[in-house]
Design an enzyme around this catalytic site. Structure first.
Site, PDB file in Angstrom:
ATOM      1  N   SER A   3       0.852  -1.192   0.000  1.00 25.10           N
ATOM      2  CA  SER A   3       0.000   0.000   0.000  1.00 25.10           C
ATOM      3  C   SER A   3       0.881   1.233   0.000  1.00 25.10           C
ATOM      4  O   SER A   3       1.936   1.241   0.639  1.00 25.10           O
ATOM      5  CB  SER A   3      -0.915   0.010   1.233  1.00 25.10           C
ATOM      6  OG  SER A   3      -1.683   1.204   1.300  1.00 25.10           O
ATOM      7  N   CYS A   4       0.461   2.270  -0.731  1.00 23.03           N
ATOM      8  CA  CYS A   4       1.163   3.550  -0.711  1.00 23.03           C
ATOM      9  C   CYS A   4       0.135   4.667  -0.523  1.00 23.03           C
ATOM     10  O   CYS A   4      -1.067   4.419  -0.636  1.00 23.03           O
ATOM     11  CB  CYS A   4       1.988   3.762  -1.983  1.00 23.03           C
ATOM     12  SG  CYS A   4       1.018   4.018  -3.483  1.00 23.03           S
ATOM     13  N   PRO A   5       0.560   5.890  -0.239  1.00 23.40           N
ATOM     14  CA  PRO A   5      -0.388   6.948   0.113  1.00 23.40           C
ATOM     15  C   PRO A   5      -1.464   7.209  -0.921  1.00 23.40           C
ATOM     16  O   PRO A   5      -2.624   7.401  -0.578  1.00 23.40           O
ATOM     17  CB  PRO A   5       0.510   8.174   0.306  1.00 23.40           C
ATOM     18  CG  PRO A   5       1.806   7.602   0.752  1.00 23.40           C
ATOM     19  CD  PRO A   5       1.950   6.311  -0.005  1.00 23.40           C
ATOM     20  N   THR A  12       2.143   0.977  -4.959  1.00 25.78           N
ATOM     21  CA  THR A  12       1.422  -0.176  -4.434  1.00 25.78           C
ATOM     22  C   THR A  12       1.653  -1.391  -5.313  1.00 25.78           C
ATOM     23  O   THR A  12       1.965  -2.489  -4.831  1.00 25.78           O
ATOM     24  CB  THR A  12      -0.086   0.131  -4.357  1.00 25.78           C
ATOM     25  OG1 THR A  12      -0.294   1.222  -3.466  1.00 25.78           O
ATOM     26  CG2 THR A  12      -0.867  -1.081  -3.863  1.00 25.78           C
TER      27      THR A  12
END
Length: 575
Positions: free
Chosen positions: A120-122, A128
């Protein structure tokens, strides 16, 4: 010297497949080894000619999926994983030319392991899925089985089932945002960031297998199972520090900013510039404005604070964080007050959760009564009596300065923000600029977001243009990837430039920074503002989403052209 054929099948790893293809091309060129390459399944890819197959000495099959192996008859074959090519391309070529096959899983240290992972990334877009690709390639090379759940911007994909989690040897979390760990109670868990999975997936898996710690219910490490882990309260979060917690808050905040900004723009488009005035009550424009400004925007700071606290303290942090964020908004402390409230609430809740000990039959009171009450009280009092007023003063001064920017100050800020977007293309510097602009947007300052979005679109768009203006400077695979980069750039996905930068970082990255800095500087100098934090070209036609649309187009075109021309001038020819 007999010609070598190589077929690279990316499967679920298209970015790594392109990089592997280019690595093979360069390595074969250095040793004057004739080679014909095929990127299997890529749009517009050229299959190996039948005549070349008949005359070749060997074929190297790289990756997974359908490689069209039936074409090669009795031709001598060698096999390798994509990760093998990326880490030891010369060794792979040696095995292919000598006729030895790479043994699948030869580097597996302790037999096949079952791994489940979450990435997961922001913003939930490129990093991601790149992290997921890195883990899949690494597990394949090491002989392990893996299932990866991606928690992107539209929710989880390939969600892990309870049976898969139960059967797994370890849980590997590669995320730049907080991940709910409640379902992993009793499993060995190792957490890190997406960068580790992208850069060295094999090393990460090896570290995770050696260092993963068993997790107790509620997200804490089970010290009863592993006494050495007793002083390890969420080690990965501690290593990641404030940046990961802030990015978690920003990722949850963004949908409120996007929805609110677009609804306000639509309100103006439907009802005119005065659509939100009280005398327009009852109209569609007024209703849209109320939804966007009074509902969505009102929740921006509480969401930011609540999920910063959630990243630090898990679920016990959400209530005090959101309440602290609401106090920050009411005290006019804005996003800076929300950030402060989130960290205060998170660390307070975590401290209380760690140090309050109750009899087992009363433990159920902690999450529903004791932690919310005490953490909220402490956070609220600190916001009202200590933090709120000075932070509100700082935010007011910052807002006044940013709104009054013009001339040299606007140009310098635009240069800095635009350039930051291209330095690491989705990494910490890029995300820091983006998070700052998104937070300012929530406080009504919308010029920095224009510099950030236009500066972030420029790298892939500039490289796509360069592949058309200077085709001789790029490999065939890079020219084919130019079209995909253009689409990614149009959608404000800066990571579309990463494969080009990885192949020649010392020349490509400075070119990208130059173009993005020009785009950002022009945007702020020309007075361009942007009310939404994402969407790229697709939000530009929305009425009132962009101020000075011609200026925005000019800034984007100029930055793209500067990138393309600079790359064309300084990049060396391939091979």
């Amino acid at each position: 010297m007999a010609q070598l054929l190589a077929v690279v099948g990316g499967g679920d790893l298209p970015t790594h497949a392109v990089l592997a293809l280019e690595a093979l091309r360069k390595a074969a060129g250095r040793r004057n080894q004739p080679i014909l390459l095929e990127l299997r399944g890529a749009p517009g890819a050229n299959p190996l000619p039948e005549a070349a197959i008949r005359e070749a000495g060997a074929v190297l099959l790289v990756g997974s999926g359908d490689l069209g192996e039936g074409r090669f008859g009795a031709l001598r074959r060698a096999r390798a994983a994509i990760a093998d090519v990326l880490t030891d391309v010369n060794g792979v070529l040696d095995r292919a030319l000598s006729g030895a096959e790479a043994a699948p899983g030869a580097r597996a240290a302790a037999g096949t392991k079952r791994i489940v992972a979450i990435t997961s990334c922001p913003t939930g877009i490129a990093h991601t899925f790149m992290a997921a690709e890195g883990l899949q390639a690494a597990a394949e090379a090491l002989g392990h089985t893996i299932r990866v759940e991606t928690q992107g911007s539209v929710g989880a994909r390939d969600t892990l089932t309870a049976a898969e989690i139960a059967a797994a040897d370890i849980v590997l979390i590669a995320a730049d945002t907080g991940v709910d760990r409640a379902r992993f109670a009793g499993k060995r868990v190792y957490a890190t960031n997406t960068k580790a999975a992208i850069r060295d997936g094999q090393g990460l898996i090896g570290t995770a297998l050696a260092e993963a710690q068993r997790q107790a219910p509620g997200g804490a490490v089970d010290a009863g199972v592993d006494a050495a882990a007793a002083a390890w309260p969420e080690a990965a979060e501690r290593k990641a520090g404030a940046y990961k917690h802030l990015m978690t808050g920003v990722s949850f905040m963004l949908p409120f900013v996007v929805a609110g900004g677009l609804l306000i723009a639509l309100a103006f488009a439907v009802g005119g510039i005065d659509a939100m005035a009280p005398d327009h009550a009852g109209t569609l424009g007024y209703a849209l404005g109320q939804i966007g400004a009074k509902a969505a925007f009102a929740l921006i700071v509480p969401a930011l604070a609540g999920y910063i606290a959630y990243s630090i303290a898990d679920r016990p942090g959400i209530a005090p964080g959101m309440i602290g964020g609401m106090l920050a908004a009411n005290l006019q402390a804005g996003f800076l007050g929300g950030i402060a409230a989130g960290f205060i609430a998170g660390y307070t809740a975590r401290f209380l959760n760690t140090h309050i000990r109750l009899p087992r039959n009363l433990e159920g009171l902690k999450p529903v009564l004791i932690l919310p009450l005490l953490a909220t009280t402490i956070t609220g009092l600190l916001m009202i009596y200590v933090v709120g007023v000075p932070v509100a003063a700082v935010l007011s001064a910052l807002t006044t300065w940013l709104k009054g920017m013009q001339g040299a100050s606007a140009l310098v800020l635009g240069l800095v923000l635009g350039g930051m977007m291209a330095v690491d293309m989705g990494g910490p510097i890029n995300k820091a600029a983006y998070a700052s602009a998104a937070a300012l947007l929530s406080s009504g300052v919308d010029a920095p977001m224009a510099a950030v979005m236009l500066g972030g679109m420029t790298p892939p768009l500039g490289l796509a243009l360069a592949t058309r203006l200077f085709p001789a400077r790029f490999t065939q695979a890079e020219r084919e990837a130019g079209g995909a980069a253009a689409v990614l750039g149009a959608a404000f996905i800066t990571e579309g430039a990463i494969p080009f930068a990885a192949a020649d970082p010392l020349r490509v990255i400075p070119s990208l920074v130059a173009g993005s800095a020009v785009a950002g500087a022009l945007a702020l100098t020309l007075g361009v503002t942007l009310k939404v934090p994402h969407g790229g070209l697709f939000v530009l036609p929305i009425p009132n989403a962009v101020t000075n649309l011609p200026g925005a187009v000019l800034a984007l075109a100029a930055g793209t052209l500067v990138t393309a021309l600079t790359v064309g001038l300084i990049k060396k020819r391939p091979g």
